[in-house]
Design a protein around this motif. Structure first.
Motif, PDB file in Angstrom:
ATOM      1  N   PHE A 142       0.801  -1.226   0.000  1.00 44.46           N
ATOM      2  CA  PHE A 142       0.000   0.000   0.000  1.00 44.46           C
ATOM      3  C   PHE A 142       0.833   1.275   0.000  1.00 44.46           C
ATOM      4  CE2 PHE A 142      -3.287  -2.929   1.009  1.00 44.46           C
ATOM      5  CZ  PHE A 142      -4.487  -2.312   0.687  1.00 44.46           C
ATOM      6  N   TRP A 143       2.076   1.202   0.449  1.00 46.02           N
ATOM      7  CA  TRP A 143       2.863   2.431   0.617  1.00 46.02           C
ATOM      8  C   TRP A 143       3.634   2.777  -0.648  1.00 46.02           C
ATOM      9  CZ3 TRP A 143       0.591   4.495   4.310  1.00 46.02           C
ATOM     10  CH2 TRP A 143       0.193   3.764   5.432  1.00 46.02           C
ATOM     11  N   LEU A 144       3.828   4.067  -0.864  1.00 41.19           N
ATOM     12  CA  LEU A 144       4.656   4.530  -1.969  1.00 41.19           C
ATOM     13  C   LEU A 144       6.117   4.206  -1.666  1.00 41.19           C
ATOM     14  CD1 LEU A 144       3.141   8.070  -2.638  1.00 41.19           C
ATOM     15  CD2 LEU A 144       2.654   5.938  -3.840  1.00 41.19           C
ATOM     16  N   ASP A 145       6.896   3.915  -2.696  1.00 43.41           N
ATOM     17  CA  ASP A 145       8.317   3.726  -2.449  1.00 43.41           C
ATOM     18  C   ASP A 145       8.991   5.099  -2.401  1.00 43.41           C
ATOM     19  OD1 ASP A 145       8.876   4.498  -5.156  1.00 43.41           O
ATOM     20  OD2 ASP A 145       8.652   2.423  -5.796  1.00 43.41           O
ATOM     21  N   LYS A 146      10.252   5.128  -1.970  1.00 44.63           N
ATOM     22  CA  LYS A 146      10.901   6.421  -1.739  1.00 44.63           C
ATOM     23  C   LYS A 146      11.029   7.237  -3.015  1.00 44.63           C
ATOM     24  CE  LYS A 146      15.552   4.489  -1.651  1.00 44.63           C
ATOM     25  NZ  LYS A 146      16.732   4.293  -0.821  1.00 44.63           N
ATOM     26  N   GLU A 147      11.197   6.586  -4.155  1.00 45.76           N
ATOM     27  CA  GLU A 147      11.267   7.329  -5.414  1.00 45.76           C
ATOM     28  C   GLU A 147       9.959   8.073  -5.668  1.00 45.76           C
ATOM     29  OE1 GLU A 147      12.246   4.111  -5.114  1.00 45.76           O
ATOM     30  OE2 GLU A 147      14.399   4.323  -5.428  1.00 45.76           O
ATOM     31  N   GLU A 148       8.832   7.401  -5.417  1.00 46.85           N
ATOM     32  CA  GLU A 148       7.516   8.036  -5.617  1.00 46.85           C
ATOM     33  C   GLU A 148       7.303   9.174  -4.620  1.00 46.85           C
ATOM     34  OE1 GLU A 148       4.546   4.616  -7.120  1.00 46.85           O
ATOM     35  OE2 GLU A 148       5.574   4.176  -5.237  1.00 46.85           O
ATOM     36  N   LEU A 149       7.730   8.973  -3.378  1.00 45.95           N
ATOM     37  CA  LEU A 149       7.586  10.032  -2.376  1.00 45.95           C
ATOM     38  C   LEU A 149       8.366  11.281  -2.779  1.00 45.95           C
ATOM     39  CD1 LEU A 149       7.872   8.045   0.981  1.00 45.95           C
ATOM     40  CD2 LEU A 149       5.848   9.233   0.109  1.00 45.95           C
ATOM     41  N   PHE A 150       9.615  11.093  -3.137  1.00 40.57           N
ATOM     42  CA  PHE A 150      10.447  12.251  -3.478  1.00 40.57           C
ATOM     43  C   PHE A 150      10.003  12.914  -4.778  1.00 40.57           C
ATOM     44  CE2 PHE A 150      13.030  10.693  -0.079  1.00 40.57           C
ATOM     45  CZ  PHE A 150      13.629  11.838   0.429  1.00 40.57           C
ATOM     46  N   LYS A 151       9.354  12.160  -5.647  1.00 38.42           N
ATOM     47  CA  LYS A 151       8.817  12.738  -6.882  1.00 38.42           C
ATOM     48  C   LYS A 151       7.730  13.768  -6.566  1.00 38.42           C
ATOM     49  CE  LYS A 151       6.799  11.322 -11.270  1.00 38.42           C
ATOM     50  NZ  LYS A 151       6.275  10.197 -12.038  1.00 38.42           N
ATOM     51  N   THR A 152       6.975  13.574  -5.475  1.00 38.88           N
ATOM     52  CA  THR A 152       5.905  14.518  -5.124  1.00 38.88           C
ATOM     53  C   THR A 152       6.448  15.886  -4.738  1.00 38.88           C
ATOM     54  OG1 THR A 152       5.764  13.908  -2.773  1.00 38.88           O
ATOM     55  CG2 THR A 152       4.372  12.667  -4.317  1.00 38.88           C
ATOM     56  N   ILE A 153       7.722  15.953  -4.344  1.00 37.82           N
ATOM     57  CA  ILE A 153       8.303  17.243  -3.941  1.00 37.82           C
ATOM     58  C   ILE A 153       9.447  17.686  -4.845  1.00 37.82           C
ATOM     59  CG2 ILE A 153       7.601  17.061  -1.514  1.00 37.82           C
ATOM     60  CD1 ILE A 153      10.520  16.172  -0.917  1.00 37.82           C
ATOM     61  N   SER A 154       9.720  16.913  -5.883  1.00 40.55           N
ATOM     62  CA  SER A 154      10.774  17.247  -6.857  1.00 40.55           C
ATOM     63  C   SER A 154      12.127  17.519  -6.197  1.00 40.55           C
ATOM     64  CB  SER A 154      10.348  18.447  -7.706  1.00 40.55           C
ATOM     65  OG  SER A 154       9.151  18.187  -8.377  1.00 40.55           O
ATOM     66  N   LYS A 155      12.524  16.619  -5.330  1.00 43.16           N
ATOM     67  CA  LYS A 155      13.821  16.737  -4.646  1.00 43.16           C
ATOM     68  C   LYS A 155      14.598  15.436  -4.803  1.00 43.16           C
ATOM     69  CE  LYS A 155      13.480  20.817  -2.788  1.00 43.16           C
ATOM     70  NZ  LYS A 155      14.370  21.880  -3.172  1.00 43.16           N
ATOM     71  N   PRO A 156      15.937  15.528  -4.722  1.00 43.01           N
ATOM     72  CA  PRO A 156      16.733  14.294  -4.770  1.00 43.01           C
ATOM     73  C   PRO A 156      16.468  13.430  -3.531  1.00 43.01           C
ATOM     74  CG  PRO A 156      18.155  16.260  -4.753  1.00 43.01           C
ATOM     75  CD  PRO A 156      16.746  16.723  -4.652  1.00 43.01           C
ATOM     76  N   ILE A 157      16.623  12.143  -3.704  1.00 39.18           N
ATOM     77  CA  ILE A 157      16.354  11.183  -2.630  1.00 39.18           C
ATOM     78  C   ILE A 157      17.429  11.281  -1.555  1.00 39.18           C
ATOM     79  CG2 ILE A 157      16.167   8.731  -2.084  1.00 39.18           C
ATOM     80  CD1 ILE A 157      15.045   8.363  -4.934  1.00 39.18           C
ATOM     81  N   LEU A 158      16.987  11.337  -0.307  1.00 36.86           N
ATOM     82  CA  LEU A 158      17.877  11.322   0.857  1.00 36.86           C
ATOM     83  C   LEU A 158      17.835   9.931   1.486  1.00 36.86           C
ATOM     84  CD1 LEU A 158      16.766  14.702   2.521  1.00 36.86           C
ATOM     85  CD2 LEU A 158      18.649  14.328   0.924  1.00 36.86           C
ATOM     86  N   GLY A 159      18.748   9.682   2.418  1.00 33.75           N
ATOM     87  CA  GLY A 159      18.785   8.398   3.106  1.00 33.75           C
ATOM     88  C   GLY A 159      17.692   8.288   4.161  1.00 33.75           C
ATOM     89  N   LEU A 160      17.119   7.104   4.285  1.00 35.19           N
ATOM     90  CA  LEU A 160      16.084   6.858   5.289  1.00 35.19           C
ATOM     91  C   LEU A 160      16.715   6.814   6.675  1.00 35.19           C
ATOM     92  CD1 LEU A 160      13.117   6.175   5.964  1.00 35.19           C
ATOM     93  CD2 LEU A 160      13.731   3.765   5.658  1.00 35.19           C
ATOM     94  N   LEU A 161      16.193   7.627   7.576  1.00 38.09           N
ATOM     95  CA  LEU A 161      16.697   7.685   8.945  1.00 38.09           C
ATOM     96  C   LEU A 161      15.785   6.942   9.917  1.00 38.09           C
ATOM     97  CD1 LEU A 161      18.880   8.942  10.772  1.00 38.09           C
ATOM     98  CD2 LEU A 161      17.419  10.950  10.972  1.00 38.09           C
ATOM     99  N   PHE A 162      14.453   7.049   9.691  1.00 38.38           N
ATOM    100  CA  PHE A 162      13.492   6.456  10.619  1.00 38.38           C
ATOM    101  C   PHE A 162      12.172   6.254   9.886  1.00 38.38           C
ATOM    102  CE2 PHE A 162      10.070   6.881  13.758  1.00 38.38           C
ATOM    103  CZ  PHE A 162      10.455   5.925  14.680  1.00 38.38           C
ATOM    104  N   GLU A 163      11.467   5.166  10.246  1.00 42.11           N
ATOM    105  CA  GLU A 163      10.177   4.885   9.623  1.00 42.11           C
ATOM    106  C   GLU A 163       9.303   4.130  10.619  1.00 42.11           C
ATOM    107  OE1 GLU A 163       9.676   3.904   5.168  1.00 42.11           O
ATOM    108  OE2 GLU A 163      10.046   1.999   6.192  1.00 42.11           O
ATOM    109  N   THR A 164       8.008   4.462  10.652  1.00 43.19           N
ATOM    110  CA  THR A 164       7.088   3.770  11.549  1.00 43.19           C
ATOM    111  C   THR A 164       5.659   3.887  11.024  1.00 43.19           C
ATOM    112  OG1 THR A 164       6.365   3.506  13.847  1.00 43.19           O
ATOM    113  CG2 THR A 164       6.705   5.760  13.076  1.00 43.19           C
ATOM    114  N   GLU A 165       4.834   2.932  11.434  1.00 44.27           N
ATOM    115  CA  GLU A 165       3.406   2.982  11.143  1.00 44.27           C
ATOM    116  C   GLU A 165       2.597   3.205  12.423  1.00 44.27           C
ATOM    117  OE1 GLU A 165       2.035  -0.239   8.640  1.00 44.27           O
ATOM    118  OE2 GLU A 165       3.963  -0.270   7.611  1.00 44.27           O
ATOM    119  N   ALA A 166       3.281   3.428  13.542  1.00 45.37           N
ATOM    120  CA  ALA A 166       2.599   3.659  14.816  1.00 45.37           C
ATOM    121  C   ALA A 166       3.385   4.687  15.614  1.00 45.37           C
ATOM    122  CB  ALA A 166       2.471   2.356  15.594  1.00 45.37           C
ATOM    123  N   TRP A 167       2.737   5.753  16.007  1.00 51.43           N
ATOM    124  CA  TRP A 167       3.373   6.778  16.824  1.00 51.43           C
ATOM    125  C   TRP A 167       2.295   7.557  17.560  1.00 51.43           C
ATOM    126  CZ3 TRP A 167       2.733   7.267  11.570  1.00 51.43           C
ATOM    127  CH2 TRP A 167       2.097   8.405  11.094  1.00 51.43           C
TER     128      TRP A 167
END
Length: 191
Positions: A142-167
């Motif tokens: 269901f989730w967008l991959d990082k390429e799709e996410l960064f495409k929404t803001i037209s920025k180069p891809i950065l490294g993933l630091l943290f990810e969660t589905e519960a907070w």
């Protein structure tokens, strides 16, 4: 960067452009938060899967160097259900006796999943229950991959630091800002 992080999130919340996860009018399937960073920049994405007329994925982005903070894009008709080659609306899916039929779902026009009869064996289903059940078994689809996410803001891809589905999300409706949340305070230290 810590103060900048919280300041950007607070300003977005004050301007009503920060997600409110407990919105009774929009049944939520799931949400995901991803923090990307390098030595200079950070970008926080929040994806919210919800049900209105169809399944949507609302993508919010906040960052140290993006043009617009907040809601970036809403993917409507994010999920389609097919029965014997015909598209069914979610309402049609719920109303029909569909056990034993050839059912497939297509997520974001590229990820296909066969629906097993286990979802259809109940007498009365509602959209929320059905979609949450499908999500629980196929959450990564269901989730967008990082390429799709960064495409929404037209920025180069950065490294993933943290990810969660519960907070623990601040209660924006009751004027709680992200800077008051221990969770977002801890993210600010990471950014």
């Amino acid at each position: 960067m810590e103060n900048n992080f919280l300041k950007i999130l607070d300003e977005s919340a004050i301007n009503y452009d920060f997600p409110m996860l407990d919105n009774e009018n929009i049944p939520m399937i799931a949400c995901k938060l991803s923090l990307y960073s390098d030595t200079i920049e950070w970008i926080l994405f929040i994806e919210i899967l919800s049900i209105r007329q169809s399944v949507e994925n609302n993508v919010y982005a906040y960052g140290s160097n993006i043009d617009f903070q907040g809601l970036q894009f809403c993917y409507d008709d994010y999920l389609k259900v097919y029965s014997n080659g015909q598209i069914l609306g979610l309402g049609e899916l719920i109303k029909k006796e569909i056990e034993g039929k050839n059912l497939k779902i297509c997520i974001n026009e590229r990820k296909n999943i066969d629906l097993s009869a286990q979802y259809m064996s109940f007498n009365k289903l509602d959209e929320n229950y059905l979609l949450r059940s499908i999500y629980e078994e196929h959450s990564e689809e269901f989730w967008l991959d990082k390429e799709e996410l960064f495409k929404t803001i037209s920025k180069p891809i950065l490294g993933l630091l943290f990810e969660t589905e519960a907070w623990e999300h601040p209660d924006i409706a009751n004027e709680k800002l992200p800077s008051t949340s221990p969770f977002f305070q801890s993210l600010a230290k990471k950014s």
